[in-house]
Design a protein around this motif. Structure first.
Motif, PDB file in Angstrom:
ATOM      1  N   THR A  65       0.828  -1.205   0.000  1.00 48.53           N
ATOM      2  CA  THR A  65       0.000   0.000   0.000  1.00 48.53           C
ATOM      3  C   THR A  65       0.864   1.257   0.000  1.00 48.53           C
ATOM      4  OG1 THR A  65      -1.700  -1.203   1.235  1.00 48.53           O
ATOM      5  CG2 THR A  65      -1.885   1.192   1.165  1.00 48.53           C
ATOM      6  N   ALA A  66       1.946   1.232   0.787  1.00 53.76           N
ATOM      7  CA  ALA A  66       2.845   2.387   0.847  1.00 53.76           C
ATOM      8  C   ALA A  66       3.495   2.655  -0.509  1.00 53.76           C
ATOM      9  CB  ALA A  66       3.911   2.162   1.915  1.00 53.76           C
ATOM     10  N   LEU A  67       3.896   1.601  -1.201  1.00 52.96           N
ATOM     11  CA  LEU A  67       4.495   1.774  -2.528  1.00 52.96           C
ATOM     12  C   LEU A  67       3.484   2.383  -3.500  1.00 52.96           C
ATOM     13  CD1 LEU A  67       6.543  -1.533  -2.956  1.00 52.96           C
ATOM     14  CD2 LEU A  67       7.446   0.794  -2.724  1.00 52.96           C
ATOM     15  N   ALA A  68       2.231   1.938  -3.405  1.00 49.85           N
ATOM     16  CA  ALA A  68       1.201   2.492  -4.285  1.00 49.85           C
ATOM     17  C   ALA A  68       0.944   3.960  -3.960  1.00 49.85           C
ATOM     18  CB  ALA A  68      -0.092   1.691  -4.145  1.00 49.85           C
ATOM     19  N   GLY A  69       0.898   4.296  -2.664  1.00 52.63           N
ATOM     20  CA  GLY A  69       0.705   5.692  -2.287  1.00 52.63           C
ATOM     21  C   GLY A  69       1.861   6.569  -2.748  1.00 52.63           C
ATOM     22  N   ALA A  70       3.085   6.076  -2.560  1.00 49.20           N
ATOM     23  CA  ALA A  70       4.258   6.833  -3.005  1.00 49.20           C
ATOM     24  C   ALA A  70       4.286   6.958  -4.524  1.00 49.20           C
ATOM     25  CB  ALA A  70       5.530   6.150  -2.513  1.00 49.20           C
ATOM     26  N   GLY A  71       3.881   5.892  -5.216  1.00 46.11           N
ATOM     27  CA  GLY A  71       3.829   5.947  -6.672  1.00 46.11           C
ATOM     28  C   GLY A  71       2.830   6.976  -7.162  1.00 46.11           C
ATOM     29  N   THR A  72       1.702   7.086  -6.473  1.00 42.59           N
ATOM     30  CA  THR A  72       0.701   8.078  -6.861  1.00 42.59           C
ATOM     31  C   THR A  72       1.228   9.486  -6.661  1.00 42.59           C
ATOM     32  OG1 THR A  72      -0.996   6.508  -6.109  1.00 42.59           O
ATOM     33  CG2 THR A  72      -1.708   8.748  -6.564  1.00 42.59           C
ATOM     34  N   ILE A  73       1.978   9.705  -5.595  1.00 42.77           N
ATOM     35  CA  ILE A  73       2.573  11.027  -5.372  1.00 42.77           C
ATOM     36  C   ILE A  73       3.599  11.343  -6.462  1.00 42.77           C
ATOM     37  CG2 ILE A  73       4.035  12.369  -3.808  1.00 42.77           C
ATOM     38  CD1 ILE A  73       2.611  10.966  -1.480  1.00 42.77           C
ATOM     39  N   CYS A  74       4.367  10.343  -6.885  1.00 50.12           N
ATOM     40  CA  CYS A  74       5.297  10.543  -8.013  1.00 50.12           C
ATOM     41  C   CYS A  74       4.536  10.970  -9.261  1.00 50.12           C
ATOM     42  CB  CYS A  74       6.077   9.268  -8.287  1.00 50.12           C
ATOM     43  SG  CYS A  74       7.355   8.886  -7.074  1.00 50.12           S
ATOM     44  N   PHE A  75       3.412  10.333  -9.515  1.00 51.51           N
ATOM     45  CA  PHE A  75       2.569  10.724 -10.641  1.00 51.51           C
ATOM     46  C   PHE A  75       2.159  12.191 -10.501  1.00 51.51           C
ATOM     47  CE2 PHE A  75       0.617   7.047 -13.126  1.00 51.51           C
ATOM     48  CZ  PHE A  75       1.705   6.220 -12.931  1.00 51.51           C
ATOM     49  N   ALA A  76       1.736  12.564  -9.288  1.00 51.45           N
ATOM     50  CA  ALA A  76       1.244  13.927  -9.050  1.00 51.45           C
ATOM     51  C   ALA A  76       2.332  14.963  -9.290  1.00 51.45           C
ATOM     52  CB  ALA A  76       0.718  14.042  -7.625  1.00 51.45           C
ATOM     53  N   LEU A  77       3.544  14.678  -8.828  1.00 51.67           N
ATOM     54  CA  LEU A  77       4.631  15.647  -8.935  1.00 51.67           C
ATOM     55  C   LEU A  77       5.136  15.822 -10.359  1.00 51.67           C
ATOM     56  CD1 LEU A  77       6.678  14.746  -5.723  1.00 51.67           C
ATOM     57  CD2 LEU A  77       5.025  16.595  -6.054  1.00 51.67           C
ATOM     58  N   THR A  78       4.841  14.862 -11.233  1.00 53.82           N
ATOM     59  CA  THR A  78       5.274  14.980 -12.627  1.00 53.82           C
ATOM     60  C   THR A  78       4.117  15.318 -13.559  1.00 53.82           C
ATOM     61  OG1 THR A  78       4.971  12.593 -12.967  1.00 53.82           O
ATOM     62  CG2 THR A  78       7.152  13.334 -12.293  1.00 53.82           C
ATOM     63  N   GLU A  79       2.898  15.429 -13.019  1.00 52.63           N
ATOM     64  CA  GLU A  79       1.720  15.678 -13.844  1.00 52.63           C
ATOM     65  C   GLU A  79       1.695  17.127 -14.332  1.00 52.63           C
ATOM     66  OE1 GLU A  79      -1.345  15.685 -16.057  1.00 52.63           O
ATOM     67  OE2 GLU A  79      -0.681  13.787 -15.180  1.00 52.63           O
ATOM     68  N   THR A  80       1.435  17.305 -15.629  1.00 52.84           N
ATOM     69  CA  THR A  80       1.404  18.649 -16.208  1.00 52.84           C
ATOM     70  C   THR A  80       0.054  19.334 -16.047  1.00 52.84           C
ATOM     71  OG1 THR A  80       0.838  17.652 -18.356  1.00 52.84           O
ATOM     72  CG2 THR A  80       3.174  18.093 -17.914  1.00 52.84           C
ATOM     73  N   ASP A  81      -0.997  18.570 -15.820  1.00 52.59           N
ATOM     74  CA  ASP A  81      -2.319  19.148 -15.584  1.00 52.59           C
ATOM     75  C   ASP A  81      -2.478  19.371 -14.082  1.00 52.59           C
ATOM     76  OD1 ASP A  81      -5.098  19.459 -15.003  1.00 52.59           O
ATOM     77  OD2 ASP A  81      -5.609  18.556 -16.929  1.00 52.59           O
ATOM     78  N   PRO A  82      -2.591  20.628 -13.623  1.00 55.75           N
ATOM     79  CA  PRO A  82      -2.637  20.885 -12.176  1.00 55.75           C
ATOM     80  C   PRO A  82      -3.846  20.257 -11.482  1.00 55.75           C
ATOM     81  CG  PRO A  82      -3.143  22.881 -13.425  1.00 55.75           C
ATOM     82  CD  PRO A  82      -2.639  21.875 -14.411  1.00 55.75           C
ATOM     83  N   VAL A  83      -4.978  20.175 -12.177  1.00 48.13           N
ATOM     84  CA  VAL A  83      -6.172  19.582 -11.565  1.00 48.13           C
ATOM     85  C   VAL A  83      -5.962  18.093 -11.339  1.00 48.13           C
ATOM     86  CG1 VAL A  83      -8.646  19.138 -11.854  1.00 48.13           C
ATOM     87  CG2 VAL A  83      -7.680  21.321 -12.597  1.00 48.13           C
ATOM     88  N   ALA A  84      -5.455  17.410 -12.364  1.00 48.60           N
ATOM     89  CA  ALA A  84      -5.153  15.986 -12.214  1.00 48.60           C
ATOM     90  C   ALA A  84      -4.084  15.774 -11.151  1.00 48.60           C
ATOM     91  CB  ALA A  84      -4.699  15.396 -13.546  1.00 48.60           C
ATOM     92  N   GLY A  85      -3.105  16.683 -11.088  1.00 49.38           N
ATOM     93  CA  GLY A  85      -2.059  16.572 -10.083  1.00 49.38           C
ATOM     94  C   GLY A  85      -2.603  16.647  -8.667  1.00 49.38           C
ATOM     95  N   VAL A  86      -3.548  17.553  -8.436  1.00 49.88           N
ATOM     96  CA  VAL A  86      -4.162  17.662  -7.107  1.00 49.88           C
ATOM     97  C   VAL A  86      -4.934  16.395  -6.775  1.00 49.88           C
ATOM     98  CG1 VAL A  86      -5.919  18.879  -5.772  1.00 49.88           C
ATOM     99  CG2 VAL A  86      -4.274  20.175  -7.118  1.00 49.88           C
ATOM    100  N   GLY A  87      -5.666  15.865  -7.760  1.00 53.19           N
ATOM    101  CA  GLY A  87      -6.399  14.619  -7.535  1.00 53.19           C
ATOM    102  C   GLY A  87      -5.472  13.482  -7.155  1.00 53.19           C
ATOM    103  N   LEU A  88      -4.348  13.377  -7.854  1.00 55.81           N
ATOM    104  CA  LEU A  88      -3.370  12.326  -7.548  1.00 55.81           C
ATOM    105  C   LEU A  88      -2.764  12.522  -6.165  1.00 55.81           C
ATOM    106  CD1 LEU A  88      -1.675  12.234 -11.050  1.00 55.81           C
ATOM    107  CD2 LEU A  88      -2.873  10.307  -9.996  1.00 55.81           C
ATOM    108  N   LEU A  89      -2.502  13.768  -5.781  1.00 53.63           N
ATOM    109  CA  LEU A  89      -1.970  14.036  -4.450  1.00 53.63           C
ATOM    110  C   LEU A  89      -2.947  13.598  -3.364  1.00 53.63           C
ATOM    111  CD1 LEU A  89      -0.149  17.506  -4.592  1.00 53.63           C
ATOM    112  CD2 LEU A  89       0.835  15.280  -4.017  1.00 53.63           C
TER     113      LEU A  89
END
Length: 279
Positions: A65-89
């Motif tokens: 679960t921790a790896l999945a949560g950390a992976g989602t944050i990695c997605f958020a920090l590299t996301e170019t769409d700010p709305v999608a980035g907030v959702g991922l965070l």
């Protein structure tokens, strides 16, 4: 350096960033998928007659679960769409927070569903219709399953379980399957049906402990296995590793009625939505 050379460098720079971003998200999703597969394997072995001690299950489950949560944050920090980035965070932060503070389970469940829905909505206009339907089905399954588990609406548990597996069964819609991958999926479906008919209690026990499946008919379980194998086979043959990681996450998470399953499932849904646009 000439002006033309400078302009050329500027034109190339975004593509370099895109390549780096894709490498980061593929690595993050891949590591999370491997952690999830380790959890499925260990949980299955622990419940075998001569399996290892059950003491290893909780640390592995928390780690996945921790790896999945950390992976989602990695997605958020590299996301170019700010709305999608907030959702991922929201998904990543609340997913990790739920591991440390169980009391936030209900807000975390709402954040996971809302964050994943935000990502899907930001991509809806850029996804082919059939892909959007498949991703939408996974999102609905996530919401229903969390309502049945974390939300306490236990009457929804069998329906949520069946809906989640049915959604996994249609994941080939996002993978453009080939004849060979369809054959692989057909073999997997037939194998599950055969084993399920001959050893129903064994299959029931495995799907319960490894996938959290409750009250789902054998044909739906078989179709889910066949769909996941079909999609994974198509992705692997084309070396689409991000797609393969997404399929592994939604299939390996099982029924996302707990946050431990919902966070990797949500990362898988987000991965499928994001990779369809970036392919």
């Amino acid at each position: 350096m000439t002006a033309s050379a400078t302009a050329e460098g500027r034109r190339q720079y975004p593509s370099i960033l895109d390549d780096r971003r894709r490498a980061v998200v593929t690595g993050a999703a891949g590591v999370a998928a491997l952690g999830l597969l380790a959890r499925v394997l260990i949980v299955t072995l622990v419940n075998a007659p001569t399996g290892p001690t059950a003491a290893v299950v909780e640390p592995v489950a928390v780690g996945a679960t921790a790896l999945a949560g950390a992976g989602t944050i990695c997605f958020a920090l590299t996301e170019t769409d700010p709305v999608a980035g907030v959702g991922l965070l929201f998904v990543g932060v609340f997913g990790l927070l739920s591991l440390a503070v169980p009391a936030v389970a209900v807000p975390a469940a709402v954040a996971v569903v809302g964050g994943t829905a935000t990502v899907a909505i930001t991509r809806r206009d850029r996804l082919p219709t059939v892909h959007g339907v498949a991703i939408g089905a996974l999102l609905v399954a996530l919401a229903v399953c969390l309502a049945s588990g974390v939300g306490g609406v236990t009457a929804l548990r069998p329906a949520g379980s069946t809906l989640a597996l049915a959604a996994v069964a249609i994941t080939p819609a996002v993978a453009a399957p080939t004849t060979r991958s369809l054959l692989d999926g057909g073999v997997a479906t037939a194998a599950v049906v055969g084993v399920g008919l001959s050893l129903p209690f064994v299959v029931g026990a495995i799907t319960l402990v490894a996938g959290g499946v409750v009250g789902t008919p054998l044909p739906v379980v078989a179709l889910a296995a066949g769909g996941a194998v079909t999609a994974a086979s198509a992705a692997a043959r084309r070396r689409e590793w991000l797609l393969l990681a997404g399929i592994t996450l939604v299939a390996g998470a099982g029924v996302p009625a707990t946050l431990g399953r919902a966070v990797p499932f949500a990362l898988g849904v987000a991965t499928l939505a994001l990779q369809e646009v970036d392919r």
